[in-house]
Motif scaffolding. Structure first.
Motif, PDB file in Angstrom:
ATOM      1  N   SER A 150      -0.463  19.359  16.400  1.00 27.91           N
ATOM      2  CA  SER A 150      -0.932  20.862  16.210  1.00 27.91           C
ATOM      3  C   SER A 150      -0.220  21.310  14.700  1.00 27.91           C
ATOM      4  CB  SER A 150      -0.709  21.790  17.058  1.00 27.91           C
ATOM      5  OG  SER A 150       0.527  21.931  17.390  1.00 27.91           O
ATOM      6  N   GLY A 151       1.155  20.961  14.643  1.00 26.38           N
ATOM      7  CA  GLY A 151       1.683  21.140  13.226  1.00 26.38           C
ATOM      8  C   GLY A 151       1.409  20.304  12.203  1.00 26.38           C
ATOM      9  N   LYS A 152       2.058  20.375  11.047  1.00 20.87           N
ATOM     10  CA  LYS A 152       2.052  19.560   9.984  1.00 20.87           C
ATOM     11  C   LYS A 152       3.229  18.856   9.486  1.00 20.87           C
ATOM     12  CE  LYS A 152      -1.543  22.312   7.713  1.00 20.87           C
ATOM     13  NZ  LYS A 152      -1.919  23.251   6.394  1.00 20.87           N
ATOM     14  N   ALA A 153       4.151  18.663  10.615  1.00 19.72           N
ATOM     15  CA  ALA A 153       5.324  17.999  10.620  1.00 19.72           C
ATOM     16  C   ALA A 153       5.174  16.568   9.871  1.00 19.72           C
ATOM     17  CB  ALA A 153       6.264  18.071  11.652  1.00 19.72           C
ATOM     18  N   LEU A 154       5.937  15.944   9.041  1.00 22.13           N
ATOM     19  CA  LEU A 154       5.972  14.758   8.535  1.00 22.13           C
ATOM     20  C   LEU A 154       4.837  14.225   7.818  1.00 22.13           C
ATOM     21  CD1 LEU A 154       7.705  12.839  11.600  1.00 22.13           C
ATOM     22  CD2 LEU A 154       8.849  13.739   9.631  1.00 22.13           C
ATOM     23  N   THR A 155       3.965  15.543   7.529  1.00 25.94           N
ATOM     24  CA  THR A 155       2.774  14.930   6.699  1.00 25.94           C
ATOM     25  C   THR A 155       2.809  15.014   5.208  1.00 25.94           C
ATOM     26  OG1 THR A 155       1.917  17.395   6.927  1.00 25.94           O
ATOM     27  CG2 THR A 155       1.118  15.694   8.530  1.00 25.94           C
ATOM     28  N   ARG A 156       3.942  15.330   4.840  1.00 26.02           N
ATOM     29  CA  ARG A 156       4.029  15.525   3.442  1.00 26.02           C
ATOM     30  C   ARG A 156       5.155  14.225   2.912  1.00 26.02           C
ATOM     31  NH1 ARG A 156       5.050  20.829   5.126  1.00 26.02           N
ATOM     32  NH2 ARG A 156       3.728  22.393   4.041  1.00 26.02           N
ATOM     33  N   LYS A 157       5.365  13.407   3.693  1.00 28.94           N
ATOM     34  CA  LYS A 157       5.900  12.081   3.350  1.00 28.94           C
ATOM     35  C   LYS A 157       5.030  11.150   2.984  1.00 28.94           C
ATOM     36  CE  LYS A 157      10.045  12.607   6.178  1.00 28.94           C
ATOM     37  NZ  LYS A 157      11.102  12.072   6.745  1.00 28.94           N
ATOM     38  N   TRP A 158       5.347  10.203   2.084  1.00 30.56           N
ATOM     39  CA  TRP A 158       4.878   9.210   1.572  1.00 30.56           C
ATOM     40  C   TRP A 158       5.424   7.682   1.996  1.00 30.56           C
ATOM     41  CZ3 TRP A 158       0.376   9.063  -1.451  1.00 30.56           C
ATOM     42  CH2 TRP A 158      -0.154  10.492  -2.117  1.00 30.56           C
ATOM     43  N   VAL A 159       4.468   6.796   2.308  1.00 32.54           N
ATOM     44  CA  VAL A 159       5.044   5.521   2.924  1.00 32.54           C
ATOM     45  C   VAL A 159       4.444   4.219   2.098  1.00 32.54           C
ATOM     46  CG1 VAL A 159       4.529   3.877   4.997  1.00 32.54           C
ATOM     47  CG2 VAL A 159       4.339   6.283   5.149  1.00 32.54           C
ATOM     48  N   ARG A 212       0.961  -1.147   0.065  1.00 24.23           N
ATOM     49  CA  ARG A 212      -0.053   0.077  -0.163  1.00 24.23           C
ATOM     50  C   ARG A 212       0.895   1.117   0.100  1.00 24.23           C
ATOM     51  NH1 ARG A 212      -3.583  -2.353   4.784  1.00 24.23           N
ATOM     52  NH2 ARG A 212      -1.585  -2.680   5.500  1.00 24.23           N
ATOM     53  N   ILE A 213       0.402   2.314  -0.768  1.00 18.47           N
ATOM     54  CA  ILE A 213       1.102   3.448  -0.599  1.00 18.47           C
ATOM     55  C   ILE A 213       0.241   4.624  -0.376  1.00 18.47           C
ATOM     56  CG2 ILE A 213       2.504   5.306  -1.997  1.00 18.47           C
ATOM     57  CD1 ILE A 213       3.274   3.102  -3.924  1.00 18.47           C
ATOM     58  N   TYR A 214       0.794   5.364   0.655  1.00 25.66           N
ATOM     59  CA  TYR A 214      -0.285   6.329   1.226  1.00 25.66           C
ATOM     60  C   TYR A 214       0.433   7.672   1.927  1.00 25.66           C
ATOM     61  CZ  TYR A 214       0.539   4.031   5.643  1.00 25.66           C
ATOM     62  OH  TYR A 214       1.240   3.638   6.800  1.00 25.66           O
ATOM     63  N   GLN A 215      -0.272   8.702   2.112  1.00 30.28           N
ATOM     64  CA  GLN A 215       0.489   9.734   2.530  1.00 30.28           C
ATOM     65  C   GLN A 215       0.391   9.871   4.151  1.00 30.28           C
ATOM     66  OE1 GLN A 215      -0.572  13.621   1.110  1.00 30.28           O
ATOM     67  NE2 GLN A 215       1.229  14.475   1.392  1.00 30.28           N
ATOM     68  N   ILE A 216       1.191  10.279   4.782  1.00 32.85           N
ATOM     69  CA  ILE A 216       1.107  10.141   6.343  1.00 32.85           C
ATOM     70  C   ILE A 216       0.066  11.194   6.597  1.00 32.85           C
ATOM     71  CG2 ILE A 216       2.052  10.564   8.544  1.00 32.85           C
ATOM     72  CD1 ILE A 216       4.477   9.346   7.373  1.00 32.85           C
ATOM     73  N   GLN A 217      -1.006  11.078   7.658  1.00 30.64           N
ATOM     74  CA  GLN A 217      -2.095  11.872   8.061  1.00 30.64           C
ATOM     75  C   GLN A 217      -1.541  12.569   9.171  1.00 30.64           C
ATOM     76  OE1 GLN A 217      -4.962  12.698   6.432  1.00 30.64           O
ATOM     77  NE2 GLN A 217      -4.037  11.780   4.834  1.00 30.64           N
ATOM     78  N   LYS A 218      -2.092  13.686   9.593  1.00 26.91           N
ATOM     79  CA  LYS A 218      -1.735  14.450  10.721  1.00 26.91           C
ATOM     80  C   LYS A 218      -2.387  13.671  12.135  1.00 26.91           C
ATOM     81  CE  LYS A 218      -3.845  18.316  11.932  1.00 26.91           C
ATOM     82  NZ  LYS A 218      -3.776  18.982  13.412  1.00 26.91           N
ATOM     83  N   ASN A 219      -1.448  13.508  13.113  1.00 33.05           N
ATOM     84  CA  ASN A 219      -2.146  12.996  14.260  1.00 33.05           C
ATOM     85  C   ASN A 219      -3.203  13.768  14.884  1.00 33.05           C
ATOM     86  OD1 ASN A 219      -2.468  11.709  16.715  1.00 33.05           O
ATOM     87  ND2 ASN A 219      -0.391  11.290  17.107  1.00 33.05           N
ATOM     88  N   ALA A 220      -4.116  13.432  15.617  1.00 27.56           N
ATOM     89  CA  ALA A 220      -5.173  14.127  16.277  1.00 27.56           C
ATOM     90  C   ALA A 220      -4.553  14.968  17.343  1.00 27.56           C
ATOM     91  CB  ALA A 220      -6.372  13.188  16.827  1.00 27.56           C
ATOM     92  N   LEU A 221      -3.462  14.523  18.072  1.00 30.70           N
ATOM     93  CA  LEU A 221      -2.753  15.259  18.922  1.00 30.70           C
ATOM     94  C   LEU A 221      -1.592  16.126  18.514  1.00 30.70           C
ATOM     95  CD1 LEU A 221      -2.315  12.228  21.431  1.00 30.70           C
ATOM     96  CD2 LEU A 221      -4.430  13.917  21.401  1.00 30.70           C
TER      97      LEU A 221
END
Length: 92
Positions: free
Chosen positions: A15-24, A4-13
């Motif tokens: 506040s910032g958007k760190a590491l959300t631009r990476k694909w897994v 599966r290839i997907y983009q990392i979603q922001k965690n509910a806890l």
């Protein structure tokens, strides 16, 4: 061997958007986990499900899967919805 290839979603806890631009790229489990009779821990003989590879873009993840001959599915990124409300709405 599928992945599966997907983009990392922001965690509910988070506040910032760190590491959300990476694909897994994550391998799909081929074997069900079963409890170990001695320890009770869940495990299986499939070692590929332990590996998660991160990429800077979707194209890079696709290119890696194509080079290695891995069948893959790309999971679409969920749309971001904002619930905009004023502080005064808490007291209505």
């Amino acid at each position: 061997m599928a992945a599966r290839i997907y983009q990392i979603q922001k965690n509910a806890l988070q506040s910032g958007k760190a590491l959300t631009r990476k694909w897994v790229l994550e391998h799909v489990p081929t074997e069900a986990k079963k409890p170990d009779p001695l320890t009770g821990w869940a495990g299986s003989g499939d070692t590929e499900q332990q590996v998660k590879l991160t990429f800077p873009s979707e194209e890079a993840a696709r290119a890696y899967a194509d080079r290695r001959g891995i069948a893959y599915t790309v999971l679409p990124t969920a749309p971001k919805t904002l619930k905009i409300q004023a502080y005064a709405d808490n007291f209505r």
